[in-house]
Write a protein that holds these residues in place. Structure first.
Motif, mmCIF file in Angstrom:
data_model
loop_
_atom_site.group_PDB
_atom_site.id
_atom_site.type_symbol
_atom_site.label_atom_id
_atom_site.label_comp_id
_atom_site.label_asym_id
_atom_site.label_seq_id
_atom_site.Cartn_x
_atom_site.Cartn_y
_atom_site.Cartn_z
ATOM 1 N N MET A 1 0.855 -1.205 0.000
ATOM 2 C CA MET A 1 0.000 0.000 0.000
ATOM 3 C C MET A 1 0.882 1.243 0.000
ATOM 4 S SD MET A 1 -3.286 1.195 0.719
ATOM 5 C CE MET A 1 -4.239 0.330 1.962
ATOM 6 N N LYS A 2 0.816 2.019 -1.081
ATOM 7 C CA LYS A 2 1.657 3.224 -1.137
ATOM 8 C C LYS A 2 0.847 4.437 -0.659
ATOM 9 C CE LYS A 2 5.352 5.050 -3.826
ATOM 10 N NZ LYS A 2 5.673 5.709 -5.040
ATOM 11 N N LYS A 3 1.445 5.186 0.255
ATOM 12 C CA LYS A 3 0.690 6.268 0.906
ATOM 13 C C LYS A 3 1.321 7.624 0.662
ATOM 14 C CE LYS A 3 -0.205 3.349 4.912
ATOM 15 N NZ LYS A 3 -0.010 3.252 6.363
ATOM 16 N N ALA A 4 0.447 8.640 0.558
ATOM 17 C CA ALA A 4 0.922 10.020 0.470
ATOM 18 C C ALA A 4 0.098 10.905 1.394
ATOM 19 C CB ALA A 4 0.808 10.534 -0.965
ATOM 20 N N VAL A 5 0.790 11.841 2.027
ATOM 21 C CA VAL A 5 0.118 12.874 2.821
ATOM 22 C C VAL A 5 0.215 14.163 2.016
ATOM 23 C CG1 VAL A 5 0.194 14.219 4.953
ATOM 24 C CG2 VAL A 5 0.719 11.761 5.012
ATOM 25 N N VAL A 6 -0.923 14.745 1.704
ATOM 26 C CA VAL A 6 -0.963 15.992 0.921
ATOM 27 C C VAL A 6 -1.597 17.048 1.815
ATOM 28 C CG1 VAL A 6 -1.835 17.104 -1.163
ATOM 29 C CG2 VAL A 6 -1.251 14.661 -1.207
ATOM 30 N N TYR A 7 -0.892 18.152 2.044
ATOM 31 C CA TYR A 7 -1.405 19.101 3.029
ATOM 32 C C TYR A 7 -1.059 20.543 2.656
ATOM 33 C CZ TYR A 7 3.408 19.488 4.640
ATOM 34 O OH TYR A 7 4.758 19.714 4.690
ATOM 35 N N ILE A 8 -1.766 21.436 3.340
ATOM 36 C CA ILE A 8 -1.397 22.851 3.264
ATOM 37 C C ILE A 8 -1.663 23.445 4.638
ATOM 38 C CG2 ILE A 8 -3.663 23.576 2.344
ATOM 39 C CD1 ILE A 8 -1.884 25.603 0.597
ATOM 40 N N SER A 9 -0.745 24.297 5.081
ATOM 41 C CA SER A 9 -0.855 24.816 6.446
ATOM 42 C C SER A 9 -0.438 26.275 6.457
ATOM 43 C CB SER A 9 0.063 23.987 7.364
ATOM 44 O OG SER A 9 -0.111 24.381 8.693
ATOM 45 N N LYS A 10 -1.400 27.153 6.626
ATOM 46 C CA LYS A 10 -1.087 28.592 6.563
ATOM 47 C C LYS A 10 -0.465 29.090 7.864
ATOM 48 C CE LYS A 10 -3.039 29.318 2.462
ATOM 49 N NZ LYS A 10 -2.271 29.647 1.289
ATOM 50 N N ASN A 11 -0.809 28.456 8.973
ATOM 51 C CA ASN A 11 -0.288 28.933 10.263
ATOM 52 C C ASN A 11 0.443 27.857 11.066
ATOM 53 O OD1 ASN A 11 -1.116 31.911 10.906
ATOM 54 N ND2 ASN A 11 -2.857 31.013 9.825
ATOM 55 N N GLY A 12 0.674 26.717 10.467
ATOM 56 C CA GLY A 12 1.536 25.716 11.110
ATOM 57 C C GLY A 12 0.847 24.582 11.845
ATOM 58 N N THR A 13 -0.466 24.650 12.052
ATOM 59 C CA THR A 13 -1.108 23.576 12.836
ATOM 60 C C THR A 13 -1.104 22.253 12.077
ATOM 61 O OG1 THR A 13 -2.673 25.325 13.477
ATOM 62 C CG2 THR A 13 -3.068 23.146 14.344
ATOM 63 N N THR A 14 -1.536 22.291 10.827
ATOM 64 C CA THR A 14 -1.560 21.051 10.033
ATOM 65 C C THR A 14 -0.138 20.509 9.884
ATOM 66 O OG1 THR A 14 -3.442 21.978 8.835
ATOM 67 C CG2 THR A 14 -2.392 20.053 7.853
ATOM 68 N N ARG A 15 0.826 21.437 9.709
ATOM 69 C CA ARG A 15 2.223 20.997 9.567
ATOM 70 C C ARG A 15 2.687 20.241 10.822
ATOM 71 N NH1 ARG A 15 4.168 25.527 8.393
ATOM 72 N NH2 ARG A 15 3.669 25.331 6.200
ATOM 73 N N ASP A 16 2.265 20.714 12.006
ATOM 74 C CA ASP A 16 2.643 20.014 13.252
ATOM 75 C C ASP A 16 2.071 18.599 13.268
ATOM 76 O OD1 ASP A 16 3.963 22.243 14.122
ATOM 77 O OD2 ASP A 16 2.402 22.890 15.529
ATOM 78 N N THR A 17 0.838 18.446 12.783
ATOM 79 C CA THR A 17 0.233 17.103 12.752
ATOM 80 C C THR A 17 0.991 16.216 11.762
ATOM 81 O OG1 THR A 17 -1.908 18.028 13.351
ATOM 82 C CG2 THR A 17 -1.933 15.863 12.317
ATOM 83 N N VAL A 18 1.366 16.796 10.622
ATOM 84 C CA VAL A 18 2.137 16.032 9.629
ATOM 85 C C VAL A 18 3.490 15.620 10.239
ATOM 86 C CG1 VAL A 18 3.280 16.172 7.371
ATOM 87 C CG2 VAL A 18 0.963 17.074 7.658
ATOM 88 N N ASP A 19 4.086 16.519 11.031
ATOM 89 C CA ASP A 19 5.372 16.187 11.666
ATOM 90 C C ASP A 19 5.233 15.008 12.627
ATOM 91 O OD1 ASP A 19 6.731 18.071 10.243
ATOM 92 O OD2 ASP A 19 6.732 19.586 11.823
ATOM 93 N N GLN A 20 4.068 14.928 13.283
ATOM 94 C CA GLN A 20 3.848 13.772 14.178
ATOM 95 C C GLN A 20 3.799 12.476 13.384
ATOM 96 O OE1 GLN A 20 1.163 13.865 17.452
ATOM 97 N NE2 GLN A 20 0.933 16.084 17.406
ATOM 98 N N ILE A 21 3.212 12.532 12.180
ATOM 99 C CA ILE A 21 3.190 11.325 11.326
ATOM 100 C C ILE A 21 4.621 10.980 10.935
ATOM 101 C CG2 ILE A 21 2.339 10.295 9.178
ATOM 102 C CD1 ILE A 21 0.043 12.375 9.262
ATOM 103 N N ARG A 22 5.370 12.000 10.514
ATOM 104 C CA ARG A 22 6.763 11.749 10.088
ATOM 105 C C ARG A 22 7.559 11.059 11.186
ATOM 106 N NH1 ARG A 22 8.317 15.154 5.501
ATOM 107 N NH2 ARG A 22 6.968 16.977 5.425
ATOM 108 N N LYS A 23 7.325 11.506 12.440
ATOM 109 C CA LYS A 23 8.093 10.938 13.555
ATOM 110 C C LYS A 23 7.698 9.502 13.837
ATOM 111 C CE LYS A 23 9.049 15.196 16.014
ATOM 112 N NZ LYS A 23 8.119 16.153 16.583
ATOM 113 N N ARG A 24 6.399 9.196 13.669
ATOM 114 C CA ARG A 24 5.921 7.869 14.077
ATOM 115 C C ARG A 24 5.960 6.821 12.988
ATOM 116 N NH1 ARG A 24 0.635 6.774 17.305
ATOM 117 N NH2 ARG A 24 1.097 4.756 16.376
ATOM 118 N N ALA A 25 5.874 7.258 11.729
ATOM 119 C CA ALA A 25 5.707 6.279 10.648
ATOM 120 C C ALA A 25 6.988 5.471 10.445
ATOM 121 C CB ALA A 25 5.321 6.995 9.366
#
Ligand SMILES: Cc1cc2nc3c(=O)[nH]c(=O)nc-3n(C[C@H](O)[C@H](O)[C@H](O)COP(=O)(O)O)c2cc1C
Length: 162
Positions: A1-25
């Protein structure tokens, strides 16, 4: 299963959540920031996670454009959404962002709450956000109602989806 996270974050909140995925995956997941590029090879992926914040009752034009990419209809798509005041309305907001939203009906959507530094905003936006703070009983100096449990559940889902 190939996965992609596609996001946009104007003030950093979504980016912080994406960073949590990066750390755990443990496995390799590809990440695309729509602010940097909108050229995303959707056909390569089985599972896509789309994340963004809500602004003035809608999502950014970059995310709207990407969501209108016809290829998403045939993919497994999960949304994760940050907002200070859209717990009830986020599904409707996302569905209104695309011309044909029939494919979105069965897509899981995680509403994760939001965070915002009022000091970084201009006068009019501060006024609007202060109204949200009052309505939601939030401290106007540190507007934050992130749902840590929902974030944790979402990050686990991304890391465990097979
Ligand atoms: C100008 C502005 C408008 C906003 N409008 C809304 C809104 O209409 N509804 C909402 O739930 N949150 C609203 N928010 C809160 C954001 O959705 C929240 O700060 C979120 O965490 C932003 O995510 P991001 O930093 O990943 O873009 C607004 C924030 C700003 C700065």
């Amino acid at each position: 299963m190939k996965k992609a996270v596609v996001y946009i974050s104007k003030n950093g909140t979504t980016r912080d959540t994406v960073d949590q995925i990066r750390k755990r995956a443990a496995e390799s997941i590809d990440y695309y920031d729509l602010e940097k590029s909108q050229d995303i090879p959707v056909s390569q992926y089985d599972q896509l996670y789309l994340g963004c914040g809500i602004y003035a009752g809608t999502v950014s034009k970059e995310m709207r454009k990407f969501m209108n990419n016809g290829e998403l209809k045939n993919k497994e798509v999960t949304f994760f959404v940050h907002g200070l005041d859209s717990a009830e309305s986020h599904r409707m907001i996302l569905e209104h962002s695309v011309r044909d939203h029939s494919w979105m009906e069965n897509c899981p959507m995680y509403y994760l709450g939001g965070a915002c530094d009022l000091k970084k905003q201009n006068f009019l936006i501060r006024k609007m956000l202060k109204a949200i703070a009052k309505k939601k009983n939030l401290d106007a100096d540190h507007m934050e109602n992130l749902d840590q449990q929902a974030i944790c559940d979402f990050v686990s889902r991304v890391c465990e989806d097979r």
